[in-house]
Structures are given as C-alpha cells and as structure tokens.
Design an enzyme around this catalytic site. Structure first.
Site, PDB file in Angstrom:
ATOM      1  N   HIS A 147     -12.325  -1.219  -4.691  1.00  0.00           N
ATOM      2  CA  HIS A 147     -10.897  -1.318  -5.386  1.00  0.00           C
ATOM      3  C   HIS A 147      -9.702  -1.462  -4.416  1.00  0.00           C
ATOM      4  CE1 HIS A 147      -8.448  -0.241  -8.994  1.00  0.00           C
ATOM      5  NE2 HIS A 147      -9.148  -1.216  -9.227  1.00  0.00           N
ATOM      6  N   LYS A 149      -6.772  -2.478  -1.926  1.00  0.00           N
ATOM      7  CA  LYS A 149      -6.034  -3.631  -1.929  1.00  0.00           C
ATOM      8  C   LYS A 149      -4.955  -3.702  -0.756  1.00  0.00           C
ATOM      9  CE  LYS A 149      -6.173  -2.863  -6.485  1.00  0.00           C
ATOM     10  NZ  LYS A 149      -6.179  -1.781  -7.451  1.00  0.00           N
ATOM     11  N   ASP A 154      -2.967  -8.456  12.719  1.00  0.00           N
ATOM     12  CA  ASP A 154      -2.886  -8.488  14.329  1.00  0.00           C
ATOM     13  C   ASP A 154      -3.197  -6.859  14.535  1.00  0.00           C
ATOM     14  OD1 ASP A 154      -2.485 -10.753  14.874  1.00  0.00           O
ATOM     15  OD2 ASP A 154      -0.515 -10.738  14.958  1.00  0.00           O
TER      16      ASP A 154
END
Length: 207
Positions: A147, A149, A154
């Site tokens: 779940h 996000k 870099d």
C-alpha cells in the site's frame, strides 16, 4: 603598523570581510533544500511540452491550458531524475505519470518499480506497459496490500503522500504529496525500498 601599512585592527576587518564574502558565495552556490507540498485534485492541463522527447515540433493542438498545476509540478520532480528512480506505488493507472517514467527509462535512468499484485492487473493499469518497455517490476505474493505510495529520485529526493497514481485520485480526490530532500527523511524510505525489493525477488518465491 603592519607590513602592508595598515593597522592590525584594519587588517582584521579586511580579513573578516573577505571571510564573509567567501561564505556568501558558498551559500549562493549551495542548492536550496527541497521543501514542497502538492495538493490534489489537480485541474487538467497540457503536459505535452514536458513529456516530449525533445523540443516539440509544434504547439500541442489540445484545448487544455498550459498551466502550472500540482500534476505538472509532480511530473517535473520525476523528470529531474538523472541516475535512478525507485517507485513503490499501490495503484498506477495515470497515463501521464507512466509516460514520465517511461521517458526516464529511455533516457537511461535506472527505474525500479514495486507494486501490488492485485491492483497491477486492474483495467487501465500502466504496470504491464512499463514492464513491457523493459522496466524492472516486482510485486507482492501474499494477501496483504503493498500500500505504499512513494518515489525516490536519485536516492536523494523523496516524493510521498496519500496520492495513488491514478487519474481518479489526481483529478477528483483530496490528496497530498510531500517532496523533500532531507537525508534524515530519505534514508528510511531507501532502506524500506531495498528491503521490499529484496523480499519481492521472484527467486525467493515458493509456488
């Protein structure tokens, strides 16, 4: 008097002024820290100028405005990647964000993507297209959702928040995204990504 003909106090003042000038130049050259908050929903806008491979041959004929929005700012942050982009995304169906990720892959940026097994196969998911383009994708093999996000650009800039990378979330939902380059915040997310990436290695699966 000093050999230069100035009293010692004056020499100290000159030295202090020179030190301040050097410090000011160093501060001017130092990149400013990234601290950005994006809120959604984001109004529709044209992203063709951002997502073009090179300079667009002609203005895009679509009727959408060329405006700075939360979505365009998110795309700019992603496209700033020069070496790597690590993604942990629960649901990924936004075509514009998929184009940005695909563009980075074509530029030679190393892209790794972790996602949720149940949601990667839903109608409109961009995961299959990205995998077909040669981007490394790994997913979970258990009943709980992957779940997260977040994205790491870099290995130094973190993009995280409530936003699923879906058109519904971007255009309709109340969502937030935080962009920071504070090492104390970035490192735990790097560690979490590497831990999940290793855990989801297909070589470790038992069927």
């Amino acid at each position: 008097m000093s050999p230069a003909g100035l009293p010692p106090a004056s020499l100290l003042a000159v030295a202090a002024a020179a030190a301040l000038a050097v410090a000011a130049v160093a501060a001017w050259r130092r990149p400013r820290p990234v601290r950005e908050v994006l809120f959604f929903p984001s109004r529709p806008c044209c992203l063709e100028a951002l997502l073009a491979e090179g300079a667009p041959a002609r203005p895009c004929p679509c009727p959408l405005p060329r405006a700075e929005t939360s979505l365009s700012r998110l795309v700019r942050r992603l496209l700033s990647a020069r070496r790597s982009l690590d993604l942990c995304i629960f649901s990924f169906s936004c075509p514009q964000l998929a184009r940005a990720v695909h563009l980075l892959h074509r530029r030679g940026v190393r892209v790794r993507l972790v996602t949720d097994a149940q949601y990667m196969g839903l109608h409109g998911s961009q995961i299959g297209r990205l995998r077909h383009a040669g981007i490394q994708v790994r997913h979970d093999q258990h009943s709980g959702y992957m779940h997260h996000k977040f994205a790491i650009v870099d290995r130094r800039m973190l993009i995280t928040g409530s936003l699923n990378w879906t058109t519904q979330a971007i255009q309709s939902n109340r969502e937030n995204v935080l962009v920071v380059d504070d090492a104390a915040c970035v490192k735990p997310f790097l560690d979490e990504f590497e831990r999940i990436w290793d855990e989801y290695n297909p070589a470790h699966y038992s069927f």
